[in-house]
Scaffold this motif. Structure first.
Motif, mmCIF file in Angstrom:
data_model
loop_
_atom_site.group_PDB
_atom_site.id
_atom_site.type_symbol
_atom_site.label_atom_id
_atom_site.label_comp_id
_atom_site.label_asym_id
_atom_site.label_seq_id
_atom_site.Cartn_x
_atom_site.Cartn_y
_atom_site.Cartn_z
ATOM 1 N N TYR A 121 -3.103 -1.687 -7.039
ATOM 2 C CA TYR A 121 -4.020 -0.564 -6.835
ATOM 3 C C TYR A 121 -4.297 -0.357 -5.343
ATOM 4 O O TYR A 121 -4.328 0.784 -4.864
ATOM 5 N N TYR A 122 -4.500 -1.458 -4.617
ATOM 6 C CA TYR A 122 -4.734 -1.339 -3.180
ATOM 7 C C TYR A 122 -3.505 -0.790 -2.463
ATOM 8 O O TYR A 122 -3.627 0.023 -1.536
ATOM 9 N N LEU A 165 -11.339 2.139 -1.661
ATOM 10 C CA LEU A 165 -11.180 1.511 -2.969
ATOM 11 C C LEU A 165 -11.943 0.202 -3.051
ATOM 12 O O LEU A 165 -12.566 -0.109 -4.070
ATOM 13 N N SER A 166 -11.918 -0.572 -1.968
ATOM 14 C CA SER A 166 -12.623 -1.849 -1.967
ATOM 15 C C SER A 166 -14.132 -1.654 -1.997
ATOM 16 O O SER A 166 -14.850 -2.351 -2.730
ATOM 17 N N TRP A 187 -4.791 -11.768 -1.263
ATOM 18 C CA TRP A 187 -3.360 -11.687 -1.026
ATOM 19 C C TRP A 187 -2.731 -13.073 -1.081
ATOM 20 O O TRP A 187 -3.362 -14.065 -0.702
ATOM 21 N N GLY A 215 -3.530 2.628 -0.329
ATOM 22 C CA GLY A 215 -3.097 2.614 1.057
ATOM 23 C C GLY A 215 -1.876 3.482 1.294
ATOM 24 O O GLY A 215 -1.786 4.183 2.313
ATOM 25 N N ALA A 236 -9.450 -7.984 -3.056
ATOM 26 C CA ALA A 236 -8.049 -8.382 -2.924
ATOM 27 C C ALA A 236 -7.935 -9.807 -2.406
ATOM 28 O O ALA A 236 -8.602 -10.179 -1.442
ATOM 29 N N ASN A 245 -4.632 -5.992 -9.285
ATOM 30 C CA ASN A 245 -5.503 -5.232 -8.381
ATOM 31 C C ASN A 245 -4.830 -4.989 -7.034
ATOM 32 O O ASN A 245 -5.129 -3.995 -6.356
ATOM 33 N N LEU A 246 -3.917 -5.862 -6.634
ATOM 34 C CA LEU A 246 -3.210 -5.664 -5.377
ATOM 35 C C LEU A 246 -2.344 -4.408 -5.429
ATOM 36 O O LEU A 246 -2.164 -3.726 -4.412
ATOM 37 N N ALA A 258 -7.511 1.912 1.475
ATOM 38 C CA ALA A 258 -7.815 0.605 0.896
ATOM 39 C C ALA A 258 -9.299 0.278 1.029
ATOM 40 O O ALA A 258 -9.894 -0.326 0.121
ATOM 41 N N SER A 259 -9.913 0.689 2.137
ATOM 42 C CA SER A 259 -11.339 0.419 2.332
ATOM 43 C C SER A 259 -12.193 1.174 1.324
ATOM 44 O O SER A 259 -13.151 0.625 0.767
#
Length: 222
Positions: free
Chosen positions: A60-61, A92-93, A103, A65, A101, A57-58, A89-90
């Motif tokens: 995808y972010y 998508l989240s 990290w 971004g 995410a 998933n990271l 990123a916001s």
């Protein structure tokens, strides 16, 4: 018959050798019936398990971004890539289609070191020479901006019932990159970055027009 050890548990069973130990182990609920080539369903489950372990998933972010940051770069506004990446990123989240995410430990520290290094390299010997004649206005401007930022932050928090840390950091006279990282230490990084992005865009749109008007009326000379 003899005792066979597995995971600190001893049971009296007839051993069929080391292969029997491997057969009884599982990979994320995926039983491997043989030591030979896994079947296609088992391959798919193993791949899914590996992707989850690698935190796909990271990626995808990072893609979201990167795309929005590249699009924002075309606007020519300072720190536009940062604001664009934040928006991408916001979105998508907020959509909820991708897991939140998480990290790896140390990611924020690496970013802070990187930004600090970039800012530090902008200071040269010429900067020290200029500082000899500009240290007085630098202190006066910095002190005024800090006090004003604190006053505006506290007043805004009380007036609009917003978190005081968000308003103080949002009104601070710092750059969007640095202040958003400071805000992330308190869990308000996205909010602080948004406030500074709005401020920066507004200033870049209004101040050039103000300067042109003052120059037009002869109040200043360009």
């Amino acid at each position: 018959f003899f005792f066979q050890a597995q995971d600190a548990i001893r049971d009296s069973v007839a051993s069929r050798g080391l292969g029997d130990v491997y057969k009884r182990q599982a990979l994320n609920s995926v039983d491997l019936p043989t030591l030979g080539k896994p079947t296609m369903p088992q391959r798919k489950l193993i791949i899914i398990y590996c992707l989850q372990y690698l935190k796909i998933n990271l990626i995808y972010y990072l893609i979201a971004g990167g795309v929005f940051g590249a699009l924002a770069l075309k606007t020519g506004i300072p720190a536009a890539p940062l604001a664009g990446a934040l928006i991408g990123a916001s979105i998508l989240s907020i959509s909820g289609k991708v897991d939140i995410a998480e990290w790896p430990i140390g990611t924020r520290t690496i970013l802070e070191i990187g930004i600090g290094t970039v800012i530090g390299t902008s200071l040269t010997q010429d900067s020290l020479v200029d500082l000899q004649s500009l240290w007085r206005p630098a202190i006066l401007i910095t002190f005024t901006l800090v006090i004003t930022g604190l006053a505006i932050g506290l007043w805004t928090s009380r007036l609009l019932k917003i978190d005081v840390i968000t308003t103080i950091l949002g009104a601070a006279p710092g750059g969007i990159s640095g202040m958003s990282l400071v805000g992330s230490e308190y869990g308000v990084g996205a909010a602080v970055a948004t406030l500074h992005a709005v401020r920066l865009i507004t200033v870049l749109l209004i101040l050039p027009l103000v300067v042109k008007c003052l120059n037009l009326f002869g109040l200043i000379k360009s």
